[in-house]
Design an enzyme around this catalytic site. Sequence first.
Site, mmCIF file in Angstrom:
data_model
loop_
_atom_site.group_PDB
_atom_site.id
_atom_site.type_symbol
_atom_site.label_atom_id
_atom_site.label_comp_id
_atom_site.label_asym_id
_atom_site.label_seq_id
_atom_site.Cartn_x
_atom_site.Cartn_y
_atom_site.Cartn_z
ATOM 1 N N GLU A 68 0.818 -1.225 0.000
ATOM 2 C CA GLU A 68 0.000 0.000 0.000
ATOM 3 C C GLU A 68 0.849 1.272 0.000
ATOM 4 O O GLU A 68 0.669 2.161 0.842
ATOM 5 C CB GLU A 68 -0.977 -0.017 1.189
ATOM 6 N N GLU B 188 -5.643 -8.369 -0.737
ATOM 7 C CA GLU B 188 -6.345 -8.075 0.522
ATOM 8 C C GLU B 188 -7.804 -7.840 0.198
ATOM 9 O O GLU B 188 -8.128 -6.888 -0.540
ATOM 10 C CB GLU B 188 -5.762 -6.847 1.234
HETATM 11 O O1 AHR Z 1 -5.236 -6.133 6.795
HETATM 12 C C1 AHR Z 1 -5.097 -5.025 7.624
HETATM 13 C C2 AHR Z 1 -4.354 -3.882 6.947
HETATM 14 O O2 AHR Z 1 -5.142 -3.356 5.915
HETATM 15 C C3 AHR Z 1 -3.067 -4.235 6.256
HETATM 16 O O3 AHR Z 1 -1.989 -4.277 7.118
HETATM 17 C C4 AHR Z 1 -2.907 -3.130 5.258
HETATM 18 O O4 AHR Z 1 -2.196 -3.517 4.124
HETATM 19 C C5 AHR Z 1 -4.330 -2.713 4.951
HETATM 20 O O5 AHR Z 1 -4.510 -1.349 5.035
#
Ligand code: AHR
Length: 504
Positions: free
Chosen positions: A173, A292
């Site tokens: 990110e 994610e």
């Molecule tokens: O999954 C929780 C968090 O969400 C992760 O660490 C990050 O990559 C995202 O913002």
Amino acid sequence: MKKATIIIDKDFLVDQIDRRLYGSLLEHLGRAIYNGIYEPGHPLANTDGFRTDVIELVKMLNVSVLRYPGGNFVSGFNWEDSVGPKELRPRRLDLSWATTETNEVGLHEFCRWAKTVGAEMMYAINLGTRGIDAARNIVEYANHPSGSYWSDLRIKYGESQPLGIKLWCLGNEMDGDWQIGHHTAYEYGRLANEAAKVMKWVDPSIEVVACGSSHTDMPTFGVWEREVLEQCYDNIDYISLHRYYDNESDDTPSFLAKSMDMESFIHTVSSICDAVGGTKKSKKKIHLSFDEWNVWYHSKEQDRKIKTLDKWGRALPLLEDVYNFEDALLCGSMLLALLRNADRVKIACLAQLVNAIAPIMTRPKGSVWKQTIFWPFYHTALFGHGKSLQVMVQTPFYDCKEYERVPIVDAAAVENDNGEIVLFAVNRDMQEGIELTADLRGYHVSQVQEHIVLHCDDVKAANTECNPDRVEPVRVADGQIDGGKLQIRLPALSWNVIRLSQIG
Ligand code: AHR
């Protein structure tokens, strides 16, 4: 009763489903690792300190790939802290989650654990505070056989064979200002390109994932992807997508429709990849790593309190969302969106796996249980392999606050490696069941082997330590094959898995 029809045709494939579609993120965060998968002293811990009851549930979930060690955590992490004798490993402040990282579980321990649960590793490097040098060194440490400084150090620390990590994330990110070492798209694209280049010089067999946007609401969404890809297109293999949904407004019809947003996210990023490839006159196709995805919002208030009360604590109960039935339905629809786009999405990770926004919960010194979202993941990872089939769905629609024309029936289909045709479907209708006809063209289907339904009368019902089976799938004896067509009923608000066997 409402009616819907699904048409599939043996000859109309989306693509072969990559097994890495059923991955998960497991981050050094909250109680994911410490007091999650790892709890020495627990009555069910193995000799390495890992809980065997957790291992059994992770195995049951068929997780194919583990993205590790973060998440936001990686952007301040020195991988060298996580190898060598445990007693010499440093305790560090983890600035991303305001906790203390003890490094008791490090690279070697986690690789062994991943092997035990049958998952491949996807290792995220730090491109926040570190750079090209640390990136090439960890590839040498992990994958070079021997005869160099870093590979010999790995051997000295107990692993004579390479760890064989094939999949690498180039940071996490990096478009977000919450990230340690946040970059502009141009800076990141250049850095990702150089890191990917030298990592592949060390081990040409690896594949790498560049960071896309953290979510579609980022002000830079779209421009970020284009600028990053312009810099690193030739040296990367995948670009990442991240998305979490919430139901803060307590509007179930809109919430259940949010997988439509996920699908349009996939289409937009695919188009940007192809546009950049086109301007470069490249024959290469960049694939997507949706590394994610989940529902995340239930725990946010509690997290704010924990952070003020116990800054720099260890194994704090962070991001411990308690998932309800409607969350399971949306997760089911998100999985359907991934399956329908299996030609483009080759890797995906449910974020996360244990305790922190997770399908599996544990009590320290106590039991382990399955959250509601465990079930759609379990079913798709078990039956959703082989070929993803194109589905034409003729369904009634509904309008809600956030979306218009939301299909009531959301579906995907596969012809799996066991020769079964498996239909996965969500009925988003809150009041009524729906009569579904499936026209299975080109297939000779003999019988409905199994119809599994996940349904609960209360959309807010959750599984808890005291009541772990409140929301659980059941088998229903219904559905018939008539003239080569399937007739079946999908109950109101339900996740359905329909397994069909073929003649011969
Ligand atoms: O999954 C929780 C968090 O969400 C992760 O660490 C990050 O990559 C995202 O913002």
